[in-house]
Design an enzyme around this catalytic site. Structure first.
Site, PDB file in Angstrom:
ATOM      1  CG  ASP A 139      -1.777   1.301   1.210  1.00 30.91           C
ATOM      2  OD1 ASP A 139      -2.512   1.523   0.233  1.00 30.91           O
ATOM      3  OD2 ASP A 139      -1.655   2.090   2.163  1.00 30.91           O
TER       4      ASP A 139
ATOM      5  CB  SER B  44      -5.548   2.072   0.094  1.00 28.99           C
ATOM      6  OG  SER B  44      -4.829   2.838   1.005  1.00 28.99           O
TER       7      SER B  44
END
Ligand code: URA
Length: 439
Positions: A162, A184
């Site tokens: 991420d 995310s």
């Protein structure tokens, strides 16, 4: 592992086709071991942004990102985290985490720094001398097991994919994609071991989501992904069309959090913190209904249990608790300037993202990655949306340093030109909670 062609994967998504679980896993693994280039990843992210990801693809991408680093797990469903999509003056984590923990929820908080116009929990808490936000994961887990709450900054160990993807999205106009935001957020929450998630989706001029349809789509996407991972989740859509609470600025927000933990805080901040904490208590199965959870949350706040829990967290993580007991010791500026209303009326609206940017101008946020944040500067709002103002009433006070007189003048001009709208007729005071969505 099967080999795929990045060229073919980009082409497939560009033409709007579904990517398979194996293809998405291969992309993330290849990004981590650097066998594909960041420019190829960026092209794929843009194709995903434009063509979208369906629910299955969003879950598969989340899964691949989640296992890009270490994962924590805890027994029991009472491990619940809250995630806010970010806003101005949002210090609710400092209030809701001790409330929820005092009621028996375990709260694993991995928080961020300021992003764009929004403030960061980690920057704010670092205004307390000694407080450590870079604990190793083993210490994070120990604190959570023993104390029920721990607060650290983003680490390289949790969902590192991420971090890479976010930094690429940040500079390629691919942040505001609902499936990419979902993957995310959810990859980090699942990796940190949360068994339940309470989302605070901010809506309004100070939020990334500026309209209700988008906010609802994000809420549904997160709730759906949580369900696919067998996690309970609830999403509140909340008002970010003006700063949350009255104070905006790192140390000033800690002061307001302490006031709120003593049950002396502003109503919007108190109501939001209680609602989020009550949802955490309910989602975590500590109380069997939302109304019982709300009763428990209110009682933890009123009895001082939440305040004592906050002091405990600060102490456990190395912070000097004398600054909590006497908040006047926290960083503060020597100078202030009151900004006064030029005409009478009712406050109609505030362009809140601008307020976040004005704080950055004063040094309270970063313009570049390496900027040092000034903890002391900030704004204290005395009037908010729906309030009546007379000519000459102080709308807000700027807390600033010497040599910043010119900046303060510019802030005053920009506030009246770009931020504040005043109506002649009465304006409703907005409610803080707009909508609740459940799985
Ligand atoms: N917050 C996150 O953690 N990720 C996003 O993509 C957007 C907001």
């Amino acid at each position: 592992m099967q080999y795929y062609s990045m060229y073919e994967i980009i082409d497939k998504k560009k033409n709007g086709h579904e990517l398979s679980k194996e293809e998405l896993k291969w992309v993330i693994d290849s990004l981590m071991n650097k066998s594909i280039h960041e420019y190829q990843m960026t092209a794929l992210l843009m194709a995903m942004f434009i063509k979208g990801l369906n629910k299955k693809e969003t879950a598969w991408l989340t899964d691949a990102m989640l296992y890009s680093g270490k994962t924590l797990s805890f027994d029991g469903k009472n491990v619940v985290d809250k995630h806010s999509t970010g806003g101005v003056g949002d210090k609710a984590s400092f209030i809701l985490a001790p409330i929820a923990a005092a009621c028996g929820v375990k709260v694993p908080m991995i928080a961020g720094r300021g992003l764009g116009h929004t403030g960061g929990t980690i920057d704010k808490v670092e205004s307390i001398p000694g407080f450590k936000t870079n604990l190793p994961l083993s210490e994070f887990k120990r604190l959570l097991d023993e104390k029920g709450v721990a607060l650290i900054g983003q680490t390289k160990e949790i969902a590192p994919a991420d971090k890479i993807i976010y930094s690429l999205r940040d500079v390629t106009a691919t942040v505001d994609s609902i499936p990419l935001i979902t993957a995310s957020i959810m990859s980090k929450k699942l990796a940190e071991g949360a068994n339940g998630i309470v989302m605070d989706i901010k809506l309004g001029s100070g939020a990334f989501m500026k309209n209700k349809t988008e906010a609802r789509r994000l809420a549904k996407s997160i709730l759906d992904t949580a369900k696919r991972f067998d996690r309970k989740a609830v999403a509140l859509i909340t008002n970010m069309a003006q700063p949350l609470g009255n104070k905006v600025g790192n140390a000033m927000e800690i002061v307001e959090s302490i006031q709120t933990l003593k049950n002396e805080g502003p109503k919007d901040l108190t109501d939001l913190s209680l609602a989020l904490a009550a949802n955490m208590i309910h989602v975590g199965g500590v109380e069997s209904s939302y109304s019982k959870a709300m009763k428990a949350a209110k009682s933890a706040l009123k009895s001082g249990d939440a305040y004592r829990c906050f002091i405990d967290i600060i102490k456990e993580q190395g912070g000097d608790t004398s600054y909590i007991k006497d908040p006047s010791k926290l960083p503060q500026t020597k100078l202030t300037k009151e900004i006064k209303a030029p005409k009478a009326g009712y406050i109609k609206s505030m362009k809140t993202d601008e307020i976040g940017l004005l704080l950055t101008e004063l040094g309270g946020g970063r313009k570049t990655k390496t900027d040092k944040v000034d903890f002391a500067v900030g704004f204290d709002f005395h009037k908010k949306v729906g309030e009546k103002i007379k000519e000459g009433d102080t709308i807000f006070t700027v807390h600033h340093n010497k040599n910043q007189a010119d900046k303060v003048d510019q802030i005053e001009q920009r506030f009246f030109k770009d931020v504040l709208k005043v109506a002649k007729t009465k304006v409703e005071r907005p409610s803080i909670i707009i909508e609740k969505l459940e799985q």
